[in-house]
Design an enzyme around this catalytic site. Structure first.
Site, mmCIF file in Angstrom:
data_model
loop_
_atom_site.group_PDB
_atom_site.id
_atom_site.type_symbol
_atom_site.label_atom_id
_atom_site.label_comp_id
_atom_site.label_asym_id
_atom_site.label_seq_id
_atom_site.Cartn_x
_atom_site.Cartn_y
_atom_site.Cartn_z
ATOM 1 N N SER A 62 54.582 27.596 28.117
ATOM 2 C CA SER A 62 54.456 28.743 27.011
ATOM 3 C C SER A 62 54.830 28.138 25.632
ATOM 4 C CB SER A 62 54.636 30.065 27.313
ATOM 5 O OG SER A 62 53.782 30.602 28.492
ATOM 6 N N THR A 100 56.451 37.600 32.218
ATOM 7 C CA THR A 100 55.659 36.860 33.507
ATOM 8 C C THR A 100 56.663 37.698 34.643
ATOM 9 O OG1 THR A 100 55.380 34.945 34.695
ATOM 10 C CG2 THR A 100 57.429 34.760 33.460
ATOM 11 N N LYS A 139 55.871 42.130 34.989
ATOM 12 C CA LYS A 139 54.572 42.561 34.368
ATOM 13 C C LYS A 139 54.268 44.123 34.783
ATOM 14 C CE LYS A 139 52.248 38.147 34.537
ATOM 15 N NZ LYS A 139 51.152 37.301 34.454
ATOM 16 N N GLY A 163 47.597 40.109 44.741
ATOM 17 C CA GLY A 163 48.792 40.259 44.017
ATOM 18 C C GLY A 163 48.476 40.596 42.290
HETATM 19 P P1 NAP Z 1 51.651 37.356 44.046
HETATM 20 O O1 NAP Z 1 51.564 38.553 43.122
HETATM 21 O O2 NAP Z 1 52.763 36.795 44.662
HETATM 22 O O3 NAP Z 1 50.136 37.300 44.766
HETATM 23 C C1 NAP Z 1 50.130 36.519 45.815
HETATM 24 C C2 NAP Z 1 49.173 37.363 46.950
HETATM 25 O O4 NAP Z 1 48.596 36.096 47.876
HETATM 26 C C3 NAP Z 1 50.262 37.973 47.804
HETATM 27 O O5 NAP Z 1 49.856 39.309 47.922
HETATM 28 C C4 NAP Z 1 50.546 37.239 49.010
HETATM 29 O O6 NAP Z 1 50.730 37.869 49.937
HETATM 30 C C5 NAP Z 1 49.099 36.485 49.115
HETATM 31 N N1 NAP Z 1 48.894 35.525 50.101
HETATM 32 C C6 NAP Z 1 49.980 34.435 50.271
HETATM 33 N N2 NAP Z 1 49.369 33.681 51.275
HETATM 34 C C7 NAP Z 1 48.089 33.933 51.749
HETATM 35 C C8 NAP Z 1 47.222 33.906 52.546
HETATM 36 N N3 NAP Z 1 47.248 32.641 53.253
HETATM 37 N N4 NAP Z 1 45.987 34.579 52.709
HETATM 38 C C9 NAP Z 1 45.678 35.564 51.910
HETATM 39 N N5 NAP Z 1 46.899 35.948 50.934
HETATM 40 C C10 NAP Z 1 48.038 35.491 50.943
HETATM 41 O O7 NAP Z 1 51.461 36.076 42.948
HETATM 42 P P2 NAP Z 1 50.598 35.905 41.687
HETATM 43 O O8 NAP Z 1 51.377 36.129 40.600
HETATM 44 O O9 NAP Z 1 49.374 36.781 41.763
HETATM 45 O O10 NAP Z 1 49.990 34.673 41.631
HETATM 46 C C11 NAP Z 1 49.296 33.883 42.505
HETATM 47 C C12 NAP Z 1 48.947 32.504 42.228
HETATM 48 O O11 NAP Z 1 48.293 32.399 41.073
HETATM 49 C C13 NAP Z 1 50.288 31.603 42.005
HETATM 50 O O12 NAP Z 1 50.171 30.339 42.739
HETATM 51 C C14 NAP Z 1 50.415 31.407 40.781
HETATM 52 O O13 NAP Z 1 51.029 30.293 40.239
HETATM 53 C C15 NAP Z 1 48.960 31.358 40.126
HETATM 54 N N6 NAP Z 1 48.818 31.866 38.737
HETATM 55 C C16 NAP Z 1 47.909 31.388 37.808
HETATM 56 C C17 NAP Z 1 47.700 31.697 36.561
HETATM 57 C C18 NAP Z 1 47.140 30.686 35.575
HETATM 58 O O14 NAP Z 1 47.131 31.337 34.398
HETATM 59 N N7 NAP Z 1 46.240 29.848 35.816
HETATM 60 C C19 NAP Z 1 48.262 33.150 36.270
HETATM 61 C C20 NAP Z 1 48.948 33.967 37.461
HETATM 62 C C21 NAP Z 1 48.913 33.267 38.661
HETATM 63 P P3 NAP Z 1 52.378 37.984 50.361
HETATM 64 O O15 NAP Z 1 52.942 38.866 49.280
HETATM 65 O O16 NAP Z 1 52.485 39.057 51.581
HETATM 66 O O17 NAP Z 1 52.929 36.732 50.587
#
Ligand code: NAP
Length: 275
Positions: free
Chosen positions: A18, A60, A64, A127
């Site tokens: 960022s 972040t 959030k 998530g």
């Molecule tokens: P988060 O709030 O931790 O959500 C991820 C979810 O995935 C959690 O509920 C987790 O469950 C679940 N999960 C983990 N392993 C799984 C599986 N094998 N099958 C099904 N569900 C599973 O994370 P987030 O902030 O949403 O971010 C998620 C991903 O998106 C990250 O890799 C992040 O880098 C990416 N992201 C990218 C952007 C972008 O701008 N491109 C923006 C935001 C996020 P548990 O909590 O039980 O592990």
């Protein structure tokens, strides 16, 4: 000349793209402002907000949702998603918004020329990012939004948030997705699977069941091609990584702060260069 201090707050803050994104924008537009990454402990949030030292900031993980009660107002988008990633100081009041949902939509429009209207979307993850993507899918009037997450609590919380939309359904196991694959128009991975573990959330057999016209999107941007995207590409499906979503949320933040922004391609190039 516009001046100001801008920041990204979160904890812990690893390497963030960022500052490069927004400082490039300031330079290009001759805006006398600076953007910094600022790791804050939860106990420091209240005084950070009260000081009103920053003209705008991004939020972040893990703040959030935590930030919301400290802000003066939030937009209806941030309220519906339940998360704030961009804050603007207006008349000495901090207003929280969410540009993650719009960033995802901008990526679909710019990179693929589509939105999710009429689509059957399979969303893996419930998530923070999945909540924003669900909002976009529902506002786009997708035909169906199937959500799977290993965390039952997070799935239930996402479903409760969007309970007024009849298109949204939860799946309780990966196996239960099997009958749906041939009808899916878009798969979105919003879990961290594939980021560090070199594994794919769906295996080759599952990906092979998707229609050949399906889009497979992984919002992970490092690596640029996750195992999921590699398998999908090898099956001839249209694939997209998360660089555009990150660029999109940044551009929409700049528009909110300054009513102008980097172009989508400029923002993507800065991010790709920084990865
Ligand atoms: P988060 O709030 O931790 O959500 C991820 C979810 O995935 C959690 O509920 C987790 O469950 C679940 N999960 C983990 N392993 C799984 C599986 N094998 N099958 C099904 N569900 C599973 O994370 P987030 O902030 O949403 O971010 C998620 C991903 O998106 C990250 O890799 C992040 O880098 C990416 N992201 C990218 C952007 C972008 O701008 N491109 C923006 C935001 C996020 P548990 O909590 O039980 O592990």
């Amino acid at each position: 000349m516009v001046t100001g201090k801008y920041a990204l707050i979160g904890y812990p803050l690893g390497y963030s793209l960022s500052p490069a994104l927004h400082n490039n924008f300031f330079e290009k537009e001759n805006i006398s402002a600076a953007y910094e990454a600022k790791a804050l402990l939860e106990t420091e949030i209240e005084s950070f907000v009260k000081a009103k030292e920053y003209t705008g900031f991004n939020v972040t993980i893990p703040y959030k949702e935590t930030i919301i009660p400290y802000l003066d107002r939030i937009t209806s988008t941030a309220h519906e998603i339940g998360a704030v990633n961009t804050v603007k100081l207006v008349d000495n009041a901090y207003i929280g918004d969410n540009t993650d949902a719009g960033g995802f939509g901008l990526m679909l429009k710019e990179d693929l020329g589509i939105n999710m209207q009429g689509m059957r979307v399979l969303l893996l993850g419930a998530g923070g990012a999945a909540k924003a993507i669900s909002y976009r899918a529902l506002k786009d009037e997708c035909r169906e939004l199937l959500v799977f997450d290993t965390s039952l609590d997070k799935t239930e919380s996402l479903l409760a948030r969007y309970s007024s939309y009849k298109q949204i359904k939860a799946l309780n196991s990966l196996q239960s997705i099997t009958p749906f694959y041939p009808q899916i128009d878009m798969v979105i991975n919003a879990t961290p699977v594939g980021m560090k573990d070199n594994s794919s959330i769906l295996n080759s057999e599952e990906i092979n069941l998707l229609p050949k016209t399906a889009y497979v999107i992984d919002i992970i941007y490092s690596p640029l091609e996750t195992p999921l995207l590699k398998i999908a590409r090898e099956f001839g499906l249209k694939t997209l990584n998360g660089v555009g979503m990150l660029a999109g949320q940044g551009i929409l933040g700049e528009k909110l702060w300054f009513n102008k922004s980097l172009s989508y391609q400029e923002a993507k190039a800065i991010i790709s260069h920084g990865l």
